[in-house]
Scaffold this active site. Structure first.
Site, short mmCIF file in Angstrom:
data_model
loop_
_atom_site.label_atom_id
_atom_site.label_comp_id
_atom_site.label_asym_id
_atom_site.label_seq_id
_atom_site.Cartn_x
_atom_site.Cartn_y
_atom_site.Cartn_z
N GLY A 88 0.77 -1.20 0.04
CA GLY A 88 -0.27 0.03 0.03
C GLY A 88 0.86 1.32 0.00
O GLY A 88 1.96 1.27 -0.74
N ILE A 89 0.36 2.15 0.75
CA ILE A 89 0.76 3.49 0.66
C ILE A 89 2.55 3.52 1.38
O ILE A 89 3.57 4.15 0.90
CB ILE A 89 0.12 4.44 1.65
N ASP A 125 7.30 -3.74 9.31
CA ASP A 125 5.89 -4.42 9.13
C ASP A 125 5.81 -5.70 10.18
O ASP A 125 6.84 -6.08 10.59
CB ASP A 125 5.67 -4.75 7.65
N ASN A 153 3.70 5.40 9.05
CA ASN A 153 2.73 5.10 8.16
C ASN A 153 1.70 3.94 8.64
O ASN A 153 0.32 3.99 8.20
CB ASN A 153 3.25 4.79 6.84
N LYS A 172 -17.01 0.45 12.99
CA LYS A 172 -18.22 0.00 13.47
C LYS A 172 -19.02 1.32 14.16
O LYS A 172 -17.96 2.22 14.61
CB LYS A 172 -17.96 -1.01 15.07
N TYR A 224 -10.85 5.64 14.54
CA TYR A 224 -10.15 5.99 13.60
C TYR A 224 -10.08 7.60 13.61
O TYR A 224 -8.84 7.89 13.50
CB TYR A 224 -10.54 5.39 12.22
N THR A 247 -6.03 1.63 -2.38
CA THR A 247 -5.22 0.53 -1.79
C THR A 247 -5.96 -0.62 -1.19
O THR A 247 -7.25 -0.65 -1.55
CB THR A 247 -4.33 1.00 -0.35
P1 NAD Z 1 -2.65 -1.12 4.12
O1 NAD Z 1 -3.55 -1.73 5.02
O2 NAD Z 1 -2.64 -1.37 2.69
O3 NAD Z 1 -1.35 -1.20 4.80
C1 NAD Z 1 -0.85 -1.08 6.10
C2 NAD Z 1 0.37 -1.65 6.50
O4 NAD Z 1 0.77 -1.27 7.89
C3 NAD Z 1 0.11 -3.11 6.11
O5 NAD Z 1 1.34 -3.46 5.48
C4 NAD Z 1 0.23 -3.55 7.76
O6 NAD Z 1 0.80 -5.02 7.83
C5 NAD Z 1 1.02 -2.61 8.40
N1 NAD Z 1 0.71 -2.64 10.00
C6 NAD Z 1 -0.57 -2.61 10.45
N2 NAD Z 1 -0.47 -2.81 11.82
C7 NAD Z 1 0.87 -3.00 12.16
C8 NAD Z 1 1.62 -3.35 13.08
N3 NAD Z 1 1.25 -3.22 14.48
N4 NAD Z 1 3.05 -3.08 13.19
C9 NAD Z 1 3.73 -3.05 11.94
N5 NAD Z 1 2.85 -2.94 10.71
C10 NAD Z 1 1.68 -2.89 10.80
O7 NAD Z 1 -2.98 0.48 4.49
P2 NAD Z 1 -2.72 1.73 3.48
O8 NAD Z 1 -3.97 2.03 2.63
O9 NAD Z 1 -1.54 1.50 2.72
O10 NAD Z 1 -2.61 2.78 4.64
C11 NAD Z 1 -1.41 3.30 5.17
C12 NAD Z 1 -1.59 4.60 5.75
O11 NAD Z 1 -2.30 5.69 5.39
C13 NAD Z 1 -2.55 4.07 7.19
O12 NAD Z 1 -2.10 5.07 8.57
C14 NAD Z 1 -3.85 4.59 6.74
O13 NAD Z 1 -4.61 4.89 8.19
C15 NAD Z 1 -3.55 5.88 6.06
N6 NAD Z 1 -4.68 6.40 5.07
C16 NAD Z 1 -5.16 5.61 4.22
C17 NAD Z 1 -6.19 6.18 3.27
C18 NAD Z 1 -6.51 5.24 1.96
O14 NAD Z 1 -7.36 5.60 1.43
N7 NAD Z 1 -5.87 4.00 1.83
C19 NAD Z 1 -6.60 7.23 3.53
C20 NAD Z 1 -6.47 7.91 4.75
C21 NAD Z 1 -5.17 7.36 5.53
#
Ligand code: NAD
Length: 445
Positions: free
Chosen positions: A216-217, A236, A286, A293, A351, A386
């Site tokens: 993802g991001i 991760d 990140n 919920k 969140y 993502t």
């Molecule tokens: P994603 O779920 O694809 O990736 C998140 C990653 O964080 C995963 O690889 C996961 O294994 C890792 N992770 C989770 N818990 C963990 C832990 N306890 N220890 C280590 N690693 C851990 O999510 P994403 O969409 O890539 O989001 C990345 C960030 O961007 C997050 O903080 C999310 O809240 C934020 N965000 C995403 C969006 C979106 O539209 N995708 C929008 C706003 C904010």
């Protein structure tokens, strides 16, 4: 996940059908060329209000940027840049109106509007500060008019001494890297550390840590950092170890499988970094999760588990880094918030709380960290394509994509490019900013 509507809207047959049916036609945005990132191309028109104070610095940047700078009145298709810092009265605001009214037809597909004004604290009078605040509403409204062209509008507010740090934000906004950043206000302050300028490989010789880097991001951030010359330490969860190892190997980075909520995570992370070298130049918090919920049905596990990943671990890791000299003077701390933390979102009290607190981290840490030359900033992504958003139900997902001025979701690389800009040494004047990367999502706009 791909956006089929966007793909059809940008095919030649789809364009005809959508146009005949009067359907919205979002423009496919232009992103950085991976072979030549940060290259600024195209044409631009520059204008300034009477009494504008940043014109010489802005013109010098524009002339050096690689963009073809044209005289007002020339027929171009490109970017519009206006120094509005001299506007101090309702009467003088006409100059802003005239520049854009006369030149808006010169704004190209995926072009940029960049407005430069004064931060209220840098204004010379109450009247000037009052009128300068109007630039905010102007930019946000203009962004809504031009979004259907794939074009964006953003505002740079310059604080005392910030004029010496204008080059990085101007270059970033003119580059393809800022394609999904829209209707934002970036405050440019006096640099807190020295500005080194390698515009092609801004992160050369930096070691940067990214949590949640396996996909993802976080993966996109790691790839952008590596592209820009950095050595990446990717963290991760142990369950994602194989994926993390493979991704880090592909970019010459280091993998640290670690659950950041574990009791000894901050210590493990610090020890691992110290083994790799004496210092770290930045960290991107990140890793994040959602556990949506309605509050009445949310379990305490859904609240507490999320809070530890999104917030508790961030605070513990920051403390571990800042209590030692591991994070370099001149280092960077980056939070990843969300528009849910700004506008709130149904079913996301947990969140929204955690992401709003990330903005709190920026507000509270930026000033004390500046004393050590460290900057603290955050991005607040909107709808980004993502695995997290692929899990959203179909109709809500479509709404998330279309309800923005650019009519589409962003890509992980859009968030990554904004973070790449924040962590570059050239951005030493950017401190305490929270920038939405959301295409001007209607949510909380
Ligand atoms: P994603 O779920 O694809 O990736 C998140 C990653 O964080 C995963 O690889 C996961 O294994 C890792 N992770 C989770 N818990 C963990 C832990 N306890 N220890 C280590 N690693 C851990 O999510 P994403 O969409 O890539 O989001 C990345 C960030 O961007 C997050 O903080 C999310 O809240 C934020 N965000 C995403 C969006 C979106 O539209 N995708 C929008 C706003 C904010």
């Amino acid at each position: 996940m791909s956006d089929t509507y966007l793909e059809i809207a940008n095919s030649s047959l789809g364009r005809k059908i959508f146009s005949a049916m009067g359907l919205p036609e979002p423009v496919a945005l232009v992103r950085e060329d991976p072979q030549q990132p940060h290259r600024i191309v195209g044409q631009g028109l520059f204008g300034a209000s009477q009494g504008a104070v940043y014109t010489s610095q802005i013109k010098a940047v524009l002339e050096n940027s690689g963009m073809e700078l044209c005289e007002e009145g020339a027929q171009i298709s490109g970017n519009l840049i206006f120094d509005a810092s001299g506007i101090s009265s309702a009467e003088q605001s006409t100059q802003l109106y005239e520049f854009f009214h006369n030149n808006l037809s010169s704004l190209g597909r995926c072009g940029r509007v960049i407005l430069i004004g004064r931060k209220p604290s840098a204004s010379e009078s109450v009247e000037q500060a009052t009128v300068q605040r109007g630039l905010n509403g102007f930019v946000k409204s203009l962004a809504k008019e031009i979004g259907r062209k794939g074009a964006t509008a953003n505002l740079l507010l310059v604080d005392h001494g910030g004029e010496s740090a204008l080059e990085a934000p101007l270059r970033f906004l003119l580059s393809a890297g800022s394609a999904f950043m829209n209707a934002q206000v970036v405050v440019v302050s006096a640099p807190v550390a020295s500005i080194e300028a390698d515009w092609a490989r801004p992160l050369a010789n930096k070691t940067l840590l990214v949590t949640g880097a396996a996909r993802g991001i976080g993966l996109a951030i790691s790839q952008v950092f590596a592209r820009d010359g950095a050595r990446v330490i990717g963290v991760d969860v142990p369950q994602a170890e194989a994926e993390l190892q493979a991704q880090m190997q592909a970019i010459g980075g280091l993998a640290l499988p670690l659950d950041i909520t574990s009791e000894d995570a901050a210590q493990v992370l610090r020890d691992f970094c110290l083994q790799q070298g004496p210092s770290l130049q930045g960290i991107v918090h990140n890793a994040g999760v959602t556990r949506d919920k309605m509050l009445s049905r949310m379990t305490d596990h859904q609240w507490n588990m999320l809070m530890q990943v999104n917030l508790g671990s961030v605070q513990r890791i920051n403390k571990a880094l800042l209590d030692t000299q591991l994070l370099d003077d001149g280092g960077k701390i980056i939070g990843v918030a969300s528009i849910s933390g700004i506008a709130g979102n149904l079913g996301q009290t947990n969140y929204g709380f955690s992401k709003s607190a990330i903005i709190g981290m920026v507000d509270s840490l930026a000033e004390p960290c500046a004393a050590r030359g460290i900057t603290v900033n955050a991005v607040a992504p909107g709808f980004i394509e993502t695995q997290m958003t692929a899990a959203i139900p179909f109709v809500t997902r479509q709404m998330g994509r279309r309800l923005s001025s650019l009519g589409q979701g962003g890509l992980p690389i859009d968030v990554a490019e904004a973070i790449g800009f924040f962590v570059s040494p050239q951005a030493a004047g950017i401190n305490g900013n929270v920038v939405r990367v959301c295409g001007q999502s209607l949510l909380g706009a």
